[in-house]
Structure formats: structure tokens, C-alpha cells
Design a protein around this motif. Structure first.
Motif, PDB file in Angstrom:
ATOM      1  N   SER A  76       0.705  -1.329  -0.141  1.00 20.76           N
ATOM      2  CA  SER A  76       0.124  -0.508   0.349  1.00 20.76           C
ATOM      3  C   SER A  76       0.725   0.829   0.188  1.00 20.76           C
ATOM      4  O   SER A  76       2.198   1.367   0.462  1.00 20.76           O
ATOM      5  N   VAL A  77       0.182   2.243  -0.837  1.00 21.22           N
ATOM      6  CA  VAL A  77       1.276   3.687  -0.918  1.00 21.22           C
ATOM      7  C   VAL A  77      -0.134   4.582  -0.734  1.00 21.22           C
ATOM      8  O   VAL A  77      -0.799   4.509  -1.880  1.00 21.22           O
ATOM      9  N   LEU A  78       0.099   5.555  -0.167  1.00 17.09           N
ATOM     10  CA  LEU A  78      -0.846   7.031   0.481  1.00 17.09           C
ATOM     11  C   LEU A  78      -0.138   8.069  -0.584  1.00 17.09           C
ATOM     12  O   LEU A  78       0.683   8.101  -0.912  1.00 17.09           O
ATOM     13  N   PRO A  79      -1.405   8.038  -1.744  1.00 18.18           N
ATOM     14  CA  PRO A  79      -1.129   9.896  -2.517  1.00 18.18           C
ATOM     15  C   PRO A  79      -0.807  10.444  -1.507  1.00 18.18           C
ATOM     16  O   PRO A  79      -0.514  10.472  -0.437  1.00 18.18           O
ATOM     17  N   ARG A  80      -0.157  11.320  -2.425  1.00 22.75           N
ATOM     18  CA  ARG A  80       0.444  12.894  -1.846  1.00 22.75           C
ATOM     19  C   ARG A  80      -0.904  13.865  -1.517  1.00 22.75           C
ATOM     20  O   ARG A  80      -1.987  13.529  -2.030  1.00 22.75           O
ATOM     21  N   GLY A  81      -0.250  14.096   0.118  1.00 22.24           N
ATOM     22  CA  GLY A  81      -1.545  15.146   0.683  1.00 22.24           C
ATOM     23  C   GLY A  81      -3.153  14.067   1.128  1.00 22.24           C
ATOM     24  O   GLY A  81      -3.898  14.620   1.803  1.00 22.24           O
ATOM     25  N   VAL A  82      -2.815  12.665   0.669  1.00 23.68           N
ATOM     26  CA  VAL A  82      -4.504  11.952   0.954  1.00 23.68           C
ATOM     27  C   VAL A  82      -3.378  11.257   2.560  1.00 23.68           C
ATOM     28  O   VAL A  82      -2.423  10.273   2.476  1.00 23.68           O
ATOM     29  N   ARG A 124       4.972   8.614  -7.576  1.00 22.40           N
ATOM     30  CA  ARG A 124       4.120   7.271  -6.590  1.00 22.40           C
ATOM     31  C   ARG A 124       3.042   8.310  -5.640  1.00 22.40           C
ATOM     32  O   ARG A 124       2.590   9.413  -5.926  1.00 22.40           O
ATOM     33  N   GLY A 125       2.357   7.162  -5.477  1.00 22.50           N
ATOM     34  CA  GLY A 125       1.178   7.480  -4.965  1.00 22.50           C
ATOM     35  C   GLY A 125      -0.292   7.577  -5.862  1.00 22.50           C
ATOM     36  O   GLY A 125      -1.739   7.564  -5.003  1.00 22.50           O
ATOM     37  N   GLN A 126      -0.091   8.105  -6.788  1.00 31.81           N
ATOM     38  CA  GLN A 126      -1.160   8.114  -7.553  1.00 31.81           C
ATOM     39  C   GLN A 126      -2.279   6.910  -8.256  1.00 31.81           C
ATOM     40  O   GLN A 126      -1.895   5.760  -8.161  1.00 31.81           O
ATOM     41  N   VAL A 127      -3.189   7.094  -7.811  1.00 30.03           N
ATOM     42  CA  VAL A 127      -4.821   5.748  -8.329  1.00 30.03           C
ATOM     43  C   VAL A 127      -4.411   5.650  -9.758  1.00 30.03           C
ATOM     44  O   VAL A 127      -4.907   6.675 -11.001  1.00 30.03           O
ATOM     45  N   ILE A 128      -3.905   4.886 -10.110  1.00 27.28           N
ATOM     46  CA  ILE A 128      -4.433   4.004 -11.469  1.00 27.28           C
ATOM     47  C   ILE A 128      -6.464   3.873 -12.240  1.00 27.28           C
ATOM     48  O   ILE A 128      -6.971   3.788 -12.096  1.00 27.28           O
TER      49      ILE A 128
END
Length: 517
Positions: free
Chosen positions: A7-13, A103-107
């Protein structure tokens, strides 16, 4: 289902916000269409850029099948400030593949939206969804018995016209400039509204795929190489199958011949005598169809000139090989063939090769297939030249003048060789402009070579910029750097548009160097 192991979190989320969004995504799309497991996300991280895969790791991947689902995804993303990176087939090799900008964006994967909505055999148009591949479109046309050609890029079968056109890709038939032959888009905007560009906004219109402009400002270009919307349908023009197709090659033995070649063929391109782009292929690019570097040397560093000459001699490969084709009626082709051959003979250099003379030469067959819109994967032979899975396309554009060629080749070769790499390149003359396509090939399994390749690509951008050359397309790792070369005013205009159309910055932050700032 087990809890995600990766699991990787989106930036700022924050984690809570992310998990709340994931819960809503599952309700909207179904659990099977919300991918969170490490093994599920691995295909979206396969890159050919000289950076660690982890830097492009997505936090999740979503697959949608309808416009309504995409609108629902957009609503959830706005609520939770989730950034999404949209792909169609995800096979953008050499320019970033399916990986997000960072890193972290949702595809948001649209490969399941793969309907061929319409093909009109008389008006020679098509309307397709993002997941449609060139191979799928070709097979559909053949099944229907339509006398139409598509224009695919080099790695044709597995890529699609929507994704390639939106990244302003090119092909090799007379319909090679893909955005020029695009007509009408359907776009989901960040506020959830659906825009149909051009004539698509007129209720009951039957001209959406035949007239590009509509009324008022022309908007289609806003959605190419940008992050202003999600294209869910696109129209394109197809080429009527010609009565006669005549591909040809002309081999030149001297490195400096490239200067005269461009001057010889540019007038034929501008006048339409040779209606497709004329491609001038360098030795190592041409050799990659049949030759591996390891056949000649295992030494690191640039391939010595003596070995390059051996490859030319042993495989009958020119310093440059020009490829073009003629299309039309028998009378048209006969007249134009005489013009081409007379010019080559008067120039006093160059060995003309026709399809009949080439026989089973794989390099000629590959180019002939491209110029008639056939499916081919031969381009991937380039990746075997050096091995190791590293590839970045460096693509500056210049005027179609012979004087632009040698200085570019010498500049690129010097930079590549300084970093232990080879010049593997070609020029494509399309009337007044010339694309210089260089594949920066390196070994991703060698950490030291990875660093050299990254430094090399950065220096190519820097040095070519100093000479006034702009890159027309680039991989994710260098999007911001290339955007800088186009100046602060253009970057600011893009930022203004981004803020107006996508105030929460949810669509592909960083794409083409565009963000809300």
C-alpha cells in the motif's frame, strides 16, 4: 479478500481518507475492479526509465467500463482529493508505459472500455473507446470486408489509437500525423460533466466524425498531452485502401549522405509525391531487426566504429537507409516512381531496393508492413540490441533541412558515447518538419549504467535546448524538465487552464509538467 500486502498513499492524502475512497470505489465498480494487492499493481510499475520502480508505485488501480462509472470515480476523487492517472492500453513503451507520473497516484485503467462503436466504410471514419487496440480495429475492418487501412505506430498490435493520438504519436502511412486525422472527442471533465467536442455538441448531428472544428474555439487539442479531462470516445479518419502500394528502400554508404538525403526527399514530401513520412534509418537502428550487440562484443561502453562498420559490411546495411512508399492508381504510382528513381540516379548515390528485390529481408519487411498499416512487433528488437530492459525515446524536432542532420547526429553521438551508450536513431521527414528519434538503450539491471543513462538523457535535453531544439514527447521522469524548455509563459497558461478545469488537481498531476501549482 485479504488485506492489501502492498500500500502506498497518494501525496497529501491521509490513510483514513484513502480507505474511505477505496470503500466507495469498491461499491461503484465492484471489488474485482479495485486493485490493491502488490501482485495486482506490479504490471503498472513495469518501467523502462532509469529510476527505481518504487518511485512510480501506484496506491491502487481501478478498471472502469462505462462513462457513468468514470463520472462516479471523478466524484469520489474530488471528495477525497485522490489523484488519478488514466491509461488506455498502458503500453506506452519508451515513454513511461503504464506507470503514473509519481508515486501514490491511483491508476484509472480503461482497457475494458474497448468497443468499436462505428466504422463508416464510405466516409472512412471510425468511433472507438480508449481500450480499442490497433489490432482489434484492423481485425474488425477485415471481418467486415472494408477496404480501409489504419495507421499504427511502430509497436502496433498492442497499443491503441486513443492513447497514441492523445500523446500525439505518429505512424508511417500517409495518415501518419495521428492528431491531424482525429475528429471529435467525448471527454469527462473534472466536474463530472461530459463534453463532446466539435460537432458532437449538436443534438442529432451526424457530422461528429467528419468535421473537426464545430463552432467557436477548437478544444480537442486541450486534451492531448495534458491532464484536463478523461477522453472516453474518439473519432478518427481511416485511409482508403489504394489500388497500388509500392514500398522502397534506398541504401547509402556514407555517414555524411544524410545531409543530401533530406534535401533530395523534402520536396517530394512537401509536394505529396511521397505522401508518407520518409524515414532515414541509422545503422544500429536498422541492424536491430537481426543483430545483437553481443554478437560482436561484450565490452561495456559505446560500440567501436570498427564494429559498426563490420555490421554494415556483413549484413549489407547502409550508413543510412531511406524508406518511403507510393500509393494510388497504377498510373499515379508509375509516374511518381519515375520521378523518384530519376532523382536518385541524378544524385549519383544510393542503391534503390524494391519489395521484389528485398525478398525476405526482415528489415525491409518490417518497414513495408509499417507503411501499409500492418501489425508488427519488430520494433521491440531494439530492446535486444543492448539488453537489460532500459529504453527512453529522445525525440527532438527540427526543420526538414539537411543542415540540421549531421550536427544533431554528432551532438547526440558525443553525449551518448560520453555516457558509454550508442547512437541508435532515425530521422523522419514529414513535409516541413523532421523528427529525430533516438532510442537511449541501456541495462536496467546495472545500477551504475542506470545512473549514466539518467545523466545522459538529462544532458541530451540540455544540449539540444541550447541549439534551439524542442522535444515533442518524453517519458514521465523528464516531463517537468522538458516543460521548462518551452518557457514560463506556456507553463503558466497550462497552470491557469488546469486550475480552471480541475481545481482539485485530481487528473494526472504532473502530466506534461502540468499541475495546479
Amino acid at each position: 479478500m485479504a488485506e492489501p500486502t502492498y500500500s502506498v498513499l497518494p501525496r497529501g492524502v491521509g490513510k483514513d481518507d484513502f480507505l474511505a475512497a477505496v470503500k466507495k470505489f469498491k461499491k461503484l465498480l465492484g471489488e474485482q475492479n479495485v486493485l490493491l494487492q502488490e501482485e495486482q499493481l506490479a504490471p503498472y510499475m513495469k518501467i523502462m526509465m532509469p529510476k527505481p520502480e518504487e518511485e512510480f508505485a501506484p496506491s491502487a488501480a481501478l478498471t472502469a467500463t462505462t462513462v457513468e462509472q468514470i463520472q462516479g470515480v471523478v466524484k469520489i476523487c474530488n471528495e477525497h482529493k485522490i489523484p488519478i492517472w488514466t491509461i488506455s492500453t498502458g503500453n506506452n513503451f519508451g515513454y513511461g508505459s503504464a506507470a503514473p507520473h509519481h508515486r501514490g497516484q491511483v491508476i484509472l485503467d480503461l482497457k475494458k472500455m474497448n468497443k468499436i462503436i462505428e466504422v463508416d466504410p464510405e466516409l472512412c471514419t471510425a468511433l472507438v473507446e480508449p481500450g480499442v487496440t490497433y489490432l482489434q480495429l484492423v481485425e474488425y475492418i477485415r471481418e467486415k470486408g472494408y477496404k480501409l487501412w489504419v495507421d499504427p505506430p511502430a509497436p502496433s498490435a498492442i497499443v491503441g489509437p486513443v492513447g497514441n493520438t492523445l500523446d500525439r504519436g505518429v505512424g508511417y502511412t500517409p495518415y501518419a500525423e495521428h492528431f491531424m486525422f482525429q475528429c471529435g472527442m467525448e471527454v469527462v471533465l473534472a466536474n463530472g460533466e461530459v463534453l463532446r467536442t466539435g460537432m458532437g455538441g449538436v443534438k442529432g448531428s451526424n457530422t461528429w466524425q467528419v468535421f473537426k472544428w464545430g463552432y467557436g474555439p477548437y478544444l480537442d487539442g486541450l486534451f492531448t498531452q495534458s491532464n484536463f479531462g478523461i477522453v472516453t470516445k474518439m473519432g478518427l479518419w481511416l485511409m482508403p485502401e489504394p489500388e497500388v502500394y509500392k514500398p522502397f528502400a534506398i541504401k547509402y554508404r556514407n555517414d555524411k549522405d544524410i545531409v543530401d538525403l533530406v534535401e533530395l526527399f523534402r520536396p517530394l514530401s512537401i509536394s505529396g509525391i511521397i505522401p508518407n513520412g520518409v524515414v532515414f534509418v541509422g545503422t544500429l537502428y536498422e541492424a536491430s531487426a537481426t543483430v545483437r550487440r553481443s554478437d560482436y562484443t561484450m565490452e561495456k561502453g559505446p560500440t567501436p566504429k570498427a564494429i559498426i562498420q563490420r555490421i554494415r559490411d556483413e549484413h549489407n546495411i547502409g550508413a543510412w537507409t531511406a524508406y518511403g512508399a507510393l500509393y494510388g492508381t497504377r498510373e499515379q504510382v508509375d509516374v511518381n516512381w519515375k520521378i523518384v528513381t530519376d532523382l536518385v540516379k541524378r544524385s549519383g548515390k544510393g542503391e534503390i531496393v524494391t519489395e521484389e528485390q528485398a525478398g525476405d529481408d526482415p528489415a525491409f519487411k518490417y518497414r513495408a508492413d509499417l507503411m501499409r498499416g500492418n501489425m508488427t512487433m519488430t520494433e521491440f528488437g531494439l530492446y535486444n540490441w543492448r539488453g537489460g530492459g532500459g529504453s527512453m525515446w529522445f525525440a527532438p524536432v527540427s526543420q526538414a533541412r539537411g543542415s540540421e542532420t549531421l550536427k544533431q547526429v554528432e551532438l547526440a553521438t558525443r553525449i551518448l558515447n560520453e555516457h558509454g551508450l550508442d547512437y541508435v536513431g532515425e530521422f523522419i521527414v514529414t513535409q516541413r518538419a523532421m523528427h529525430h528519434i533516438i532510442d537511449v538503450l541501456y541495462d536496467r539491471t546495472d545500477e551504475e549504467e542506470m545512473k549514466r543513462a539518467y545523466a545522459c538523457f538529462g544532458k541530451l535535453i540540455d544540449e539540444f535546448e541550447k541549439h534551439g531544439y524542442g522535444v515533442y514527447r518524453v517519458n514521465n521522469a523528464f516531463m517537468d524538465r522538458v516543460a521548462e524548455t518551452y518557457g514560463p509563459v506556456q507553463r503558466n497558461i497550462n497552470r491557469i487552464l488546469k486550475r480552471a478545469l480541475d481545481p482539485n488537481g485530481i487528473f494526472a498531476p504532473g502530466k506534461s509538467g502540468i499541475d495546479i501549482g
